[in-house]
Design an enzyme around this catalytic site. Structure first.
Site, PDB file in Angstrom:
ATOM      1  N   ARG A 113     113.469 -87.198  -9.706  1.00 46.34           N
ATOM      2  CA  ARG A 113     112.307 -88.100  -9.810  1.00 46.34           C
ATOM      3  C   ARG A 113     111.299 -87.396 -10.705  1.00 46.34           C
ATOM      4  O   ARG A 113     111.015 -86.210 -10.519  1.00 46.34           O
ATOM      5  CB  ARG A 113     111.699 -88.376  -8.440  1.00 46.34           C
ATOM      6  CG  ARG A 113     110.385 -89.135  -8.545  1.00 46.34           C
ATOM      7  CD  ARG A 113     109.849 -89.582  -7.215  1.00 46.34           C
ATOM      8  NE  ARG A 113     110.634 -90.677  -6.677  1.00 46.34           N
ATOM      9  CZ  ARG A 113     110.304 -91.338  -5.554  1.00 46.34           C
ATOM     10  NH1 ARG A 113     109.212 -91.009  -4.886  1.00 46.34           N
ATOM     11  NH2 ARG A 113     111.054 -92.330  -5.115  1.00 46.34           N
ATOM     12  N   THR A 138     113.235 -91.558  -0.449  1.00 49.05           N
ATOM     13  CA  THR A 138     114.303 -91.381  -1.427  1.00 49.05           C
ATOM     14  C   THR A 138     114.928 -89.990  -1.312  1.00 49.05           C
ATOM     15  O   THR A 138     116.152 -89.847  -1.223  1.00 49.05           O
ATOM     16  CB  THR A 138     113.757 -91.607  -2.854  1.00 49.05           C
ATOM     17  OG1 THR A 138     112.980 -92.797  -2.848  1.00 49.05           O
ATOM     18  CG2 THR A 138     114.858 -91.715  -3.871  1.00 49.05           C
ATOM     19  N   HIS A 145     113.404 -97.610 -10.815  1.00 41.49           N
ATOM     20  CA  HIS A 145     113.758 -96.941  -9.548  1.00 41.49           C
ATOM     21  C   HIS A 145     115.022 -97.658  -9.060  1.00 41.49           C
ATOM     22  O   HIS A 145     115.008 -98.436  -8.119  1.00 41.49           O
ATOM     23  CB  HIS A 145     112.610 -97.104  -8.559  1.00 41.49           C
ATOM     24  CG  HIS A 145     112.725 -96.255  -7.326  1.00 41.49           C
ATOM     25  ND1 HIS A 145     113.871 -95.569  -6.973  1.00 41.49           N
ATOM     26  CD2 HIS A 145     111.817 -95.989  -6.350  1.00 41.49           C
ATOM     27  CE1 HIS A 145     113.641 -94.917  -5.836  1.00 41.49           C
ATOM     28  NE2 HIS A 145     112.415 -95.158  -5.434  1.00 41.49           N
ATOM     29  N   LYS A 202     105.799 -72.134 -13.624  1.00 42.62           N
ATOM     30  CA  LYS A 202     105.549 -71.063 -14.616  1.00 42.62           C
ATOM     31  C   LYS A 202     105.740 -71.582 -16.034  1.00 42.62           C
ATOM     32  O   LYS A 202     105.768 -70.799 -16.989  1.00 42.62           O
ATOM     33  CB  LYS A 202     106.521 -69.894 -14.378  1.00 42.62           C
ATOM     34  CG  LYS A 202     106.381 -69.223 -13.029  1.00 42.62           C
ATOM     35  CD  LYS A 202     107.395 -68.084 -12.959  1.00 42.62           C
ATOM     36  CE  LYS A 202     107.653 -67.651 -11.541  1.00 42.62           C
ATOM     37  NZ  LYS A 202     108.888 -66.857 -11.437  1.00 42.62           N
TER      38      LYS A 202
HETATM   39  N1   CP Z   1     110.279 -96.260  -1.844  1.00 40.92           N
HETATM   40  C1   CP Z   1     110.179 -94.958  -2.212  1.00 40.92           C
HETATM   41  O1   CP Z   1     110.578 -94.577  -3.309  1.00 40.92           O
HETATM   42  O2   CP Z   1     109.621 -94.159  -1.261  1.00 40.92           O
HETATM   43  P1   CP Z   1     109.396 -92.581  -1.412  1.00 40.92           P
HETATM   44  O3   CP Z   1     108.330 -92.400  -2.468  1.00 40.92           O
HETATM   45  O4   CP Z   1     108.939 -92.135  -0.040  1.00 40.92           O
HETATM   46  O5   CP Z   1     110.687 -91.971  -1.841  1.00 40.92           O
END
Ligand code: CP
Length: 281
Positions: free
Chosen positions: A87, A38, A115, A65
């Site tokens: 994320r 991602t 996601h 921190k």
């Molecule tokens: N599919 C996916 O979110 O992979 P990563 O965790 O490598 O971003």
């Protein structure tokens, strides 16, 4: 987004991999959890469109921190950032950030919630291979309870007319899952029967520590996708996995590398989808 991604894929395949669309724009990836696909695909997408992309390494930033998410977001915002891609382990973190920044915010995975860009690239990959999602049966197998990928794919694929079924151990199936318009099975063979697409999900080792299934080998025996299970699906069924894959656990290595596997295509299409999103934003 899916239509725009078709054009973006042509740009990627053209070899020049350069458009001017993000010239003068700054895109920051802010990942509080690990990522290969991602994060890299967002960064490549921004670079291919001539944007300035910067990655914040959370472990070496002022987050370590004690800086709050909102303060980190504000700090990035006042530097003139146009898009923040986040994320986070907490569901709702992207929403919170969006409320406190002028920059556009894209969810790259939030806790157990969603996601969305993964689901978009999965939908794009199926549509590219099959022409349409409408009327297809998609079987998602694994840890449905903790999977933001499963949740986003359920929303997206059912909206596009696919029949989505999920399967996994009873401890890893949410009790409310049928409210999302899917059928749920603990018998993987029934779930996969006549499926057009079989999607395996990653088994996260931390679930084992919580006692949600007895052992990795037992999981692989009863819920791993293997050649015998795939025989229950349609002859031309496609094999998918969002990655990263635990080979031999949720899916056999032979299937990952086999002719029906779209796993590499999913990764390629991830760049096209993320280019489309940045372009449209
Ligand atoms: N599919 C996916 O979110 O992979 P990563 O965790 O490598 O971003």
């Amino acid at each position: 987004i899916l239509d725009t991604a078709k054009t973006m894929k042509l740009i990627i395949q053209s070899g020049t991999k350069k458009t001017p669309h993000l010239q003068g724009k700054t895109v920051i990836t802010l990942f509080y959890e690990n990522s290969t696909r991602t994060r890299t695909s967002f960064e490549l997408a921004a670079k291919y469109m001539s944007g300035n992309s910067v990655n914040i390494s959370v472990s070496t930033s002022s987050v370590a921190k004690g800086e709050t998410l909102i303060d980190t977001g504000r700090t990035l915002d006042v530097m003139g950032t146009d898009v923040i891609i986040i994320r986070h382990s907490m569901a709702g973190a992207p929403d919170l950030l969006a409320k406190h920044t002028n920059a556009a915010v894209i969810n790259a995975g939030d806790g157990l919630n969603e996601h969305p860009t993964q689901a978009l690239l999965d939908m794009f990959t199926v549509m590219e291979a099959k022409g349409d999602l409408n009327g297809l049966k998609v079987a998602i197998v694994g840890d449905i309870l903790h999977s933001r990928v499963a949740r986003s794919n359920i929303w997206g694929m059912t909206k596009m007319g696919a029949k989505v079924v999920v399967a996994g151990p009873p401890t890893l199936l949410p009790s409310h899952i049928k409210d999302l318009g899917v059928e749920a099975y603990t018998d993987i063979e029934k779930a996969v029967e006549d499926a057009d697409v079989v999607m395996a999900l990653r088994i996260q080792k931390e679930r084992l520590e919580k006692g949600l299934f007895p052992s990795v080998s037992e999981y692989a025996r009863f819920f791993g996708i293997n050649e015998n299970i795939v025989k229950k699906a349609k002859k031309d069924a496609l094999i998918m996995h969002p990655g990263p894959v635990n080979r031999g656990v949720e899916i056999t290595s032979a299937l990952v590398d086999g002719d029906s596997s779209l796993i590499d295509t999913q990764v390629t299409n991830g760049v096209a989808i993320r280019m489309a999103l940045l372009y449209l934003m």
